[in-house]
Design a protein around this motif. Sequence first.
Motif, PDB file in Angstrom:
ATOM      1  N   VAL A  37       0.878  -1.164   0.000  1.00 43.03           N
ATOM      2  CA  VAL A  37       0.000   0.000   0.000  1.00 43.03           C
ATOM      3  C   VAL A  37       0.919   1.218   0.000  1.00 43.03           C
ATOM      4  O   VAL A  37       1.732   1.379   0.914  1.00 43.03           O
ATOM      5  CB  VAL A  37      -0.934   0.000   1.233  1.00 43.03           C
ATOM      6  CG1 VAL A  37      -1.771   1.267   1.270  1.00 43.03           C
ATOM      7  CG2 VAL A  37      -1.819  -1.244   1.230  1.00 43.03           C
ATOM      8  N   THR A  40      -3.031   6.046   1.059  1.00 37.69           N
ATOM      9  CA  THR A  40      -4.400   5.792   1.507  1.00 37.69           C
ATOM     10  C   THR A  40      -5.237   7.037   1.253  1.00 37.69           C
ATOM     11  O   THR A  40      -4.716   8.145   1.163  1.00 37.69           O
ATOM     12  CB  THR A  40      -4.474   5.420   3.000  1.00 37.69           C
ATOM     13  OG1 THR A  40      -4.094   6.547   3.780  1.00 37.69           O
ATOM     14  CG2 THR A  40      -3.593   4.225   3.314  1.00 37.69           C
ATOM     15  N   CYS A  50     -13.365   5.132   0.963  1.00 39.17           N
ATOM     16  CA  CYS A  50     -11.990   4.777   1.317  1.00 39.17           C
ATOM     17  C   CYS A  50     -11.350   4.001   0.177  1.00 39.17           C
ATOM     18  O   CYS A  50     -11.986   3.181  -0.458  1.00 39.17           O
ATOM     19  CB  CYS A  50     -11.955   3.967   2.611  1.00 39.17           C
ATOM     20  SG  CYS A  50     -12.879   2.427   2.548  1.00 39.17           S
ATOM     21  N   VAL A  52      -7.149   2.701  -1.435  1.00 37.84           N
ATOM     22  CA  VAL A  52      -5.693   2.660  -1.325  1.00 37.84           C
ATOM     23  C   VAL A  52      -5.108   2.577  -2.726  1.00 37.84           C
ATOM     24  O   VAL A  52      -5.734   2.075  -3.656  1.00 37.84           O
ATOM     25  CB  VAL A  52      -5.171   1.478  -0.464  1.00 37.84           C
ATOM     26  CG1 VAL A  52      -5.648   1.602   0.971  1.00 37.84           C
ATOM     27  CG2 VAL A  52      -5.549   0.140  -1.056  1.00 37.84           C
ATOM     28  N   TRP A  69      -5.307   2.505  -7.945  1.00 42.09           N
ATOM     29  CA  TRP A  69      -6.212   2.772  -6.819  1.00 42.09           C
ATOM     30  C   TRP A  69      -7.308   1.717  -6.800  1.00 42.09           C
ATOM     31  O   TRP A  69      -7.876   1.376  -7.842  1.00 42.09           O
ATOM     32  CB  TRP A  69      -6.856   4.146  -6.962  1.00 42.09           C
ATOM     33  CG  TRP A  69      -5.961   5.292  -6.622  1.00 42.09           C
ATOM     34  CD1 TRP A  69      -5.249   6.058  -7.500  1.00 42.09           C
ATOM     35  CD2 TRP A  69      -5.690   5.806  -5.317  1.00 42.09           C
ATOM     36  NE1 TRP A  69      -4.546   7.018  -6.816  1.00 42.09           N
ATOM     37  CE2 TRP A  69      -4.803   6.888  -5.472  1.00 42.09           C
ATOM     38  CE3 TRP A  69      -6.110   5.451  -4.029  1.00 42.09           C
ATOM     39  CZ2 TRP A  69      -4.319   7.632  -4.399  1.00 42.09           C
ATOM     40  CZ3 TRP A  69      -5.639   6.191  -2.962  1.00 42.09           C
ATOM     41  CH2 TRP A  69      -4.754   7.266  -3.142  1.00 42.09           C
ATOM     42  N   PHE A  88     -10.225  -1.799   5.169  1.00 41.55           N
ATOM     43  CA  PHE A  88      -9.453  -0.561   5.032  1.00 41.55           C
ATOM     44  C   PHE A  88      -8.506  -0.383   6.215  1.00 41.55           C
ATOM     45  O   PHE A  88      -7.357   0.032   6.043  1.00 41.55           O
ATOM     46  CB  PHE A  88     -10.404   0.636   4.897  1.00 41.55           C
ATOM     47  CG  PHE A  88      -9.718   1.950   4.651  1.00 41.55           C
ATOM     48  CD1 PHE A  88      -8.851   2.130   3.580  1.00 41.55           C
ATOM     49  CD2 PHE A  88      -9.956   3.030   5.479  1.00 41.55           C
ATOM     50  CE1 PHE A  88      -8.224   3.351   3.349  1.00 41.55           C
ATOM     51  CE2 PHE A  88      -9.345   4.257   5.267  1.00 41.55           C
ATOM     52  CZ  PHE A  88      -8.477   4.421   4.193  1.00 41.55           C
ATOM     53  N   ALA A  91      -5.509  -2.425   5.588  1.00 40.39           N
ATOM     54  CA  ALA A  91      -4.647  -1.769   4.600  1.00 40.39           C
ATOM     55  C   ALA A  91      -3.853  -0.629   5.232  1.00 40.39           C
ATOM     56  O   ALA A  91      -2.659  -0.466   4.957  1.00 40.39           O
ATOM     57  CB  ALA A  91      -5.491  -1.248   3.434  1.00 40.39           C
ATOM     58  N   GLN A  92      -4.499   0.136   6.109  1.00 43.52           N
ATOM     59  CA  GLN A  92      -3.805   1.231   6.786  1.00 43.52           C
ATOM     60  C   GLN A  92      -2.709   0.696   7.711  1.00 43.52           C
ATOM     61  O   GLN A  92      -1.625   1.271   7.792  1.00 43.52           O
ATOM     62  CB  GLN A  92      -4.799   2.081   7.575  1.00 43.52           C
ATOM     63  CG  GLN A  92      -5.693   2.926   6.700  1.00 43.52           C
ATOM     64  CD  GLN A  92      -6.703   3.698   7.521  1.00 43.52           C
ATOM     65  OE1 GLN A  92      -7.387   3.153   8.384  1.00 43.52           O
ATOM     66  NE2 GLN A  92      -6.787   4.991   7.254  1.00 43.52           N
ATOM     67  N   PHE A  95       0.181  -0.298   5.608  1.00 45.33           N
ATOM     68  CA  PHE A  95       0.852   0.924   5.136  1.00 45.33           C
ATOM     69  C   PHE A  95       1.746   1.488   6.235  1.00 45.33           C
ATOM     70  O   PHE A  95       2.924   1.792   5.994  1.00 45.33           O
ATOM     71  CB  PHE A  95      -0.213   1.938   4.714  1.00 45.33           C
ATOM     72  CG  PHE A  95       0.327   3.264   4.263  1.00 45.33           C
ATOM     73  CD1 PHE A  95       1.115   3.367   3.123  1.00 45.33           C
ATOM     74  CD2 PHE A  95       0.036   4.413   4.963  1.00 45.33           C
ATOM     75  CE1 PHE A  95       1.600   4.592   2.692  1.00 45.33           C
ATOM     76  CE2 PHE A  95       0.520   5.644   4.545  1.00 45.33           C
ATOM     77  CZ  PHE A  95       1.301   5.737   3.403  1.00 45.33           C
TER      78      PHE A  95
END
Length: 125
Positions: A37, A40, A50, A52, A69, A88, A91-92, A95
């Motif tokens: 990722v 974001t 949202c 990424v 994206w 999400f 994913a954060q 990241f």
Amino acid sequence: MTRSIFSKSLRDALALLALAAPLALPTAQTAQMDARVVRTLASAESFGGCMVRLSVAPADTGLNCPDRWVTFGCNGDFGSKADAQRMFDSAQMAFAMGRQVRVWVDDERKIGSFCAVKRIDVLAE
């Protein structure tokens, strides 16, 4: 005799139709890919709420996704908002920790031209 010729012709036609039918269907699919990722995005109004940006383009796997994206549909576009938000969040986390993810991207479920993520796994180092 006529009936057996007709039956064979009908069987042949049905077999040909069975082989050709999948070619006429849309080529939507889901592909699995490993990526990082790299950015974001959270929005109250756009992109499903949202998204990424991945280090690898889903199009590289043969999907009809013109951008790196991908969206999770946090506004509830593809299921529950809670499920999308949880993906999400993963994913954060990846990241923030610099970890790779394995994502399953669906090119049939889109917001605009952005394909949707169906599943995300955060990978160990």
